[in-house]
Design an enzyme around this catalytic site. Structure first.
Site, PDB file in Angstrom:
ATOM      1  N   ASN A 172       1.128   8.141 -12.823  1.00 22.82           N
ATOM      2  CA  ASN A 172       1.704   9.039 -11.829  1.00 22.82           C
ATOM      3  C   ASN A 172       3.214   9.068 -12.011  1.00 22.82           C
ATOM      4  O   ASN A 172       3.747   8.426 -12.915  1.00 22.82           O
ATOM      5  CB  ASN A 172       1.317   8.593 -10.409  1.00 22.82           C
ATOM      6  CG  ASN A 172       1.706   7.153 -10.140  1.00 22.82           C
ATOM      7  OD1 ASN A 172       2.885   6.802 -10.181  1.00 22.82           O
ATOM      8  ND2 ASN A 172       0.722   6.308  -9.868  1.00 22.82           N
TER       9      ASN A 172
ATOM     10  N   ASP B 228      -8.691  -1.997  -4.406  1.00 26.70           N
ATOM     11  CA  ASP B 228      -7.721  -1.671  -3.355  1.00 26.70           C
ATOM     12  C   ASP B 228      -6.913  -2.933  -3.064  1.00 26.70           C
ATOM     13  O   ASP B 228      -7.345  -3.816  -2.306  1.00 26.70           O
ATOM     14  CB  ASP B 228      -8.458  -1.192  -2.103  1.00 26.70           C
ATOM     15  CG  ASP B 228      -7.520  -0.596  -1.073  1.00 26.70           C
ATOM     16  OD1 ASP B 228      -6.381  -1.092  -0.953  1.00 26.70           O
ATOM     17  OD2 ASP B 228      -7.920   0.356  -0.391  1.00 26.70           O
TER      18      ASP B 228
ATOM     19  N   LYS C 216      -6.709   0.071   6.192  1.00 24.10           N
ATOM     20  CA  LYS C 216      -6.405  -1.027   5.261  1.00 24.10           C
ATOM     21  C   LYS C 216      -6.248  -2.365   5.980  1.00 24.10           C
ATOM     22  O   LYS C 216      -6.449  -3.416   5.383  1.00 24.10           O
ATOM     23  CB  LYS C 216      -5.112  -0.727   4.493  1.00 24.10           C
ATOM     24  CG  LYS C 216      -5.101   0.600   3.760  1.00 24.10           C
ATOM     25  CD  LYS C 216      -5.987   0.604   2.544  1.00 24.10           C
ATOM     26  CE  LYS C 216      -5.794   1.902   1.765  1.00 24.10           C
ATOM     27  NZ  LYS C 216      -6.644   1.970   0.563  1.00 24.10           N
TER      28      LYS C 216
END
Length: 398
Positions: free
Chosen positions: A208, A305, A342
């Site tokens: 990215n 994650d 989260k």
């Protein structure tokens, strides 16, 4: 933490000398005393009057000034400071330092001091990239000299690349780090930064646009407050800050392993832009075009994650877990939901849609979201965002 500190600031001869004026102001705002030394070349870019007015002190310029030698000799001047800062540090000044020359006041002070020295290099990119400058830089670092920058950017000469002097707030952070103790002394903080690179084959990968600039600035600001910082970074476009324990990784799986190995920590800041997916089976060799002209079919799977893994630890969880939410639409709604999903304590939300120029840029505009609500910060330099966040972390851990 700069209150009562004495900074001897040497202003070299370069167009970036104008930034030294703002640097003086920033240092004095934080309670530091600034003793300015203006080189002959530096005096071509800023005046002694402007420097003196901002510093509230006399400007030293000449090595052979009998009045100054009677009142404060150059040896005393070089040793009465807590830190010597050279901004801008020109190629000429760096060469003199590397070779131990002492032909003017600035180079004599740098040779005679028993204090740490911090350089903020600034020069044309070809001069910065020249083998001689890089040799001098390596020697200075080996001698224990600290550096901050240079940054990439457009030069006054019209060229683009590394050579721009670090911004004043970045230099302030580096000064605070060089001077040591702060409210986070004795605390261990984990920071992740940069993008991850997920391989498709040996020459291609998924990534990215993250530069890693914000994560690096946060790590540097935490060091400046006295923290022991473990800095886990993907392949970032910016250099890691001084004073961190550096762990370089490429993939999300490697980043997770490095994070777990770095625990326990008092706080963890997850500023990395981790790729959400990876290719299930990266090719062992470069994928070639075939006669059919059809593109290869890639099978993807989710990456671990990292933020949720740490935030939801049953034992050994850091007291404070901070995540980042880089969004392009409905920023606050998505970020607030992410914090709850989260399980982290804070989320730093920012709008990274192309129009903002934030992703990969020098500034950021964030909203700090916690259980207590939302706090909108104005757009500012990433170094200033980092300083504010580090101070909030210090207060939370106090």
């Amino acid at each position: 933490m700069l209150a009562g500190k004495r900074i001897l600031l040497i202003i070299g001869g370069g167009i970036a000398a104008y930034k030294a004026l703002d640097l003086i102001r920033r240092l004095r705002e934080r309670g530091a005393a600034v003793v300015p030394v203006l080189t002959q070349a530096g005096g071509e870019f800023v005046t002694p009057l402007s420097v003196s007015a901002l510093a509230g002190a006399k400007v030293y310029r000449d090595l052979f000034d009998l009045t100054d030698e009677a009142e404060m000799g150059h040896i005393q001047l070089s040793r009465s400071a807590d830190l010597l800062v050279v901004a801008p540090a020109t190629a000429d000044l760096m060469a003199k330092m590397a070779h131990g020359l002492a032909g003017d006041l600035a180079s004599t002070l740098l040779l005679a001091t028993d204090k740490r020295v911090l350089l903020a290099p600034a020069m044309n990119l070809r001069m910065w990239q020249h083998a001689a400058t890089q040799r001098n830089l390596a020697q200075l670092r080996a001698d224990g000299v600290l550096t901050v920058g240079p940054n990439d950017g457009e030069m006054a000469c019209g060229e683009y690349g590394p050579g721009r002097m670090a911004e004043p707030l970045e230099i302030v952070v580096a000064i605070e780090a060089a001077l040591g103790a702060g409210p986070l002394r004795g605390k261990h903080v984990l920071v992740t930064s940069g993008p991850t690179h997920e391989p498709i084959d040996p020459v291609r990968y998924i990534a990215n646009r993250s530069s890693g600039a914000q994560g690096a600035a946060i790590a540097g600001a935490l060091v400046a407050l006295g923290a022991q910082v473990t800095f886990v970074t993907g392949p970032a476009a910016v250099a890691p800050p001084a004073g961190v324990r550096l762990v370089a990784v490429e993939t999300a799986a490697q980043m997770l392993a490095a994070v777990q190995a770095a625990l326990p920590a008092d706080a963890a800041v997850f500023a990395a832009a981790v790729a959400d997916w990876r290719v299930v089976r990266a090719a062992a060799g470069k994928i070639k075009k075939d006669a059919s002209g059809k593109p290869p079919v890639l099978e993807f799977t989710e990456n671990p994650d990292i933020l949720a893994t740490v935030a939801q630890m049953a034992s050994g969880r850091p007291r404070l877990v901070v995540g980042f939410a880089a969004e392009t639409d409905d920023v606050l709604a998505h970020a607030s939901a992410k914090r709850l999903r989260k399980g982290c304590d804070w989320i730093v939300a920012n709008d990274v849609s192309p129009a903002t120029g934030i992703m990969g840029g020098a500034e950021n505009a964030v909203t700090l979201i916690s259980a207590d609500g939302q706090e909108v910060w104005p757009r500012m330099a990433k170094a200033e965002v980092a300083r504010r966040l580090a101070e909030r972390i210090a207060a939370a851990l106090a």
